[in-house]
Write an enzyme that holds these catalytic residues in place. Structure first.
Site, mmCIF file in Angstrom:
data_model
loop_
_atom_site.group_PDB
_atom_site.id
_atom_site.type_symbol
_atom_site.label_atom_id
_atom_site.label_comp_id
_atom_site.label_asym_id
_atom_site.label_seq_id
_atom_site.Cartn_x
_atom_site.Cartn_y
_atom_site.Cartn_z
ATOM 1 N N LYS A 157 -31.219 32.320 -17.200
ATOM 2 C CA LYS A 157 -30.706 31.705 -16.083
ATOM 3 C C LYS A 157 -31.395 32.249 -14.940
ATOM 4 C CE LYS A 157 -26.397 30.944 -13.767
ATOM 5 N NZ LYS A 157 -24.995 31.537 -13.654
ATOM 6 N N SER A 206 -21.741 27.580 -12.866
ATOM 7 C CA SER A 206 -23.045 27.429 -12.371
ATOM 8 C C SER A 206 -24.182 27.474 -13.414
ATOM 9 C CB SER A 206 -23.175 28.611 -11.338
ATOM 10 O OG SER A 206 -23.232 29.855 -12.155
ATOM 11 N N SER A 255 -18.794 30.558 -15.076
ATOM 12 C CA SER A 255 -20.009 30.184 -15.254
ATOM 13 C C SER A 255 -20.751 30.111 -16.745
ATOM 14 C CB SER A 255 -21.030 30.423 -14.008
ATOM 15 O OG SER A 255 -20.740 30.114 -12.621
#
Ligand code: GLN
Length: 498
Positions: free
Chosen positions: A80, A155, A179
């Site tokens: 990420k 997210s 997330s």
């Protein structure tokens, strides 16, 4: 030859260790897959082909030299874009960090490299991890591999989509309010938020420091456990890191036995506002747990309905403080320096106005307001009291049961654009995942089938006491195996859109 992108992480590590295939071949197969599908999925913001192939070649040389390989050596992974990797662009999905290349590795990144994990690139995310759809990325939305017109969650939608699209068997996510778990739920993958302090936050660009935690995304529970074991453990560089032994999550995933386990269904999560098909699959999974010998009861957590509101005071407060450092002076973007003869403050203001998107700006303003003199007690202080009540609800529940369960998200993947203009509708996606972050306890989302009305994945959330992350893996793996026996195939073989 078998398609190397279809192997699990555990299978990949085995064939690499035996020499059946090289780590370079595995990496190349995934880079080819990214090349073939990522223009449609947009899971990646940056693909580091050269770096990945070099890491893979190093694993192959180590094997050739007879060195002992670690359990994930040669397995590709997507990182990420909120986690630093030395020399590799790290944007956090924001314009304000455009062009920044961190001079150091996060502890998670360093541990992955040391374990021979092959980092393919950086994944898309909502700006600074604020959002539930990945539409708040400054670099365009990620698309759900199950239906390209739908969101992959957020997210960490890029990480979940990369795993679901067979672009990588593993990914790292971060979970401040859901997330990792909510994207896992809507993409049919496994996602885990470890116990707060279980995984180092050093080098994880902070959103809300008291809530943030990095964790694994994978297609199987065992793969998630292998990744969890690789990244977890004490780190002196993070003052909130727990100096305790990591629970044996891999053994728990292999055990997969819930006989006699006390499971509590959270009464306050899963009722009104949850899609019928989500509830149906959840109820079936509960019946399955009972069949497997678990002792399932209902447990009340009376403060959980207030968790979302408290979170949306605490998170903006912490993020308004954490994001203050992005002022155009040290990192990334700088705007308006040559326009007239601006003061330092003017350059900072211009940079922040140009660099932050609407959602980041909204939360900075909310947080600054909540922390201001005169409002601090009324908002931030109250929210912290709710946080304590949520922690007490967990403590009381875990006196009665070993784990708690709920649906992970109220609905399956919604359509891109559907909730973009309605912040509250977007925030409500995290209603079931936020309590875990407020309490610092661990949580997992595991796929439990497809909703009958739209054919999209549904996730079940398992919650455990702090430092009992192993229980998540035990329950998740038991469910995964029972569902596999029932269907004869893993849920992800059905991902139809690509
Ligand atoms: N969707 C939640 C939010 O917008 C969770 C974010 C996260 O876990 N990083 O804050």
């Amino acid at each position: 030859m078998t398609d190397l992108t279809r192997l699990t992480a555990a299978e990949t590590a085995t064939v690499v260790a035996s020499g059946e295939v090289s780590a370079v071949e595995v990496a190349q197969a995934h880079l080819d897959r990214i090349g073939a599908v990522d223009d449609r999925v947009h899971a990646f913001l940056h693909v580091d082909s050269d770096g990945a192939l070099a890491q893979a070649a190093a694993v192959d040389s180590a094997r050739a030299a007879g060195e002992q390989l670690s359990p994930l050596a040669g397995v590709p992974l997507a990182l990420k874009d909120v986690m630093t990797q030395k020399g590799i662009p790290t944007t956090c999905g924001s314009r304000i960090l455009e062009g920044w290349r961190p001079p150091y590795d996060a502890t998670v990144t360093a541990r992955l490299k040391a374990a021979g994990v092959v980092i393919l690139g950086k994944t898309n995310m909502d700006e600074f991890a604020m959002g539930s759809s990945t539409e708040h990325s400054a670099y365009g939305a990620t698309h759900n591999p199950w239906d390209l017109d739908r969101i992959p969650g957020g997210s960490g939608g890029g990480s979940a989509a990369a795993v679901a699209a067979f672009e990588a068997p593993l990914a790292i996510g971060t979970d401040t309010g859901g997330s990792i778990r909510q994207p896992a739920a809507v993409t049919g993958t496994v996602g885990v938020k470890p116990t707060y302090g279980g995984v180092s936050r050093y080098g994880l660009v902070a959103l809300a420091s008291s809530l943030d935690q990095a964790g694994p995304c994978a297609r199987t529970v065992l793969d998630a456990a292998l990744l969890h074991a690789t990244i977890a453990g004490h780190d002196p560089l993070d003052s909130t890191s727990l100096d305790q032994p990591v629970p044996d999550v891999v053994a728990a995933a292999l055990r997969a036995d819930v006989k006699g386990l006390k499971v509590g269904i959270v009464k306050e999560l899963g009722g009104e506002g949850y899609q019928a098909g989500v509830r149906q699959r959840f109820d079936e999974a509960v019946a399955l747990l009972t069949e497997l010998g678990a002792d399932v009861v209902e447990v009340s957590a009376p403060s959980f309905p207030y968790a979302l509101a408290a979170y949306y005071v605490i998170l903006p407060s912490e993020c308004s403080s954490n994001l203050a450092k992005f002022d155009g002076m040290r990192f990334g973007l700088r705007v308006g320096e040559d326009d007239g003869d601006p003061s330092v403050e003017q350059v900072m203001a211009r940079t922040r106005a140009a660099g932050f998107g609407a959602e980041a700006t909204r939360r900075i303003m909310l947080g600054t307001y909540a922390l201001s003199a005169g409002y601090y007690d009324a908002y931030y202080g109250q929210a912290q009291k709710v946080r304590t009540l949520v922690q007490r609800d967990f403590a009381a529940a875990f006196e009665k049961v070993d784990v708690l369960i709920s649906p992970t998200a109220p609905t399956t993947a919604f359509r891109l654009g559907e909730k973009l203009d309605d912040p509250l509708a977007m925030y409500l996606n995290d209603v079931a995942t936020i309590p875990v972050n407020l309490a610092g306890t661990p949580g997992m989302s595991v796929p439990v089938g497809l909703a009958p009305e739209d054919g999209l994945p549904v996730g079940l959330q398992v919650m455990a006491p702090a430092m009992a992350d192993d229980r998540l893996y035990n329950v998740g793996a038991a469910l995964e195996r029972a569902l596999l026996d029932r269907w004869g195939h893993p849920i992800l073989e059905e991902a139809p859109a690509l």
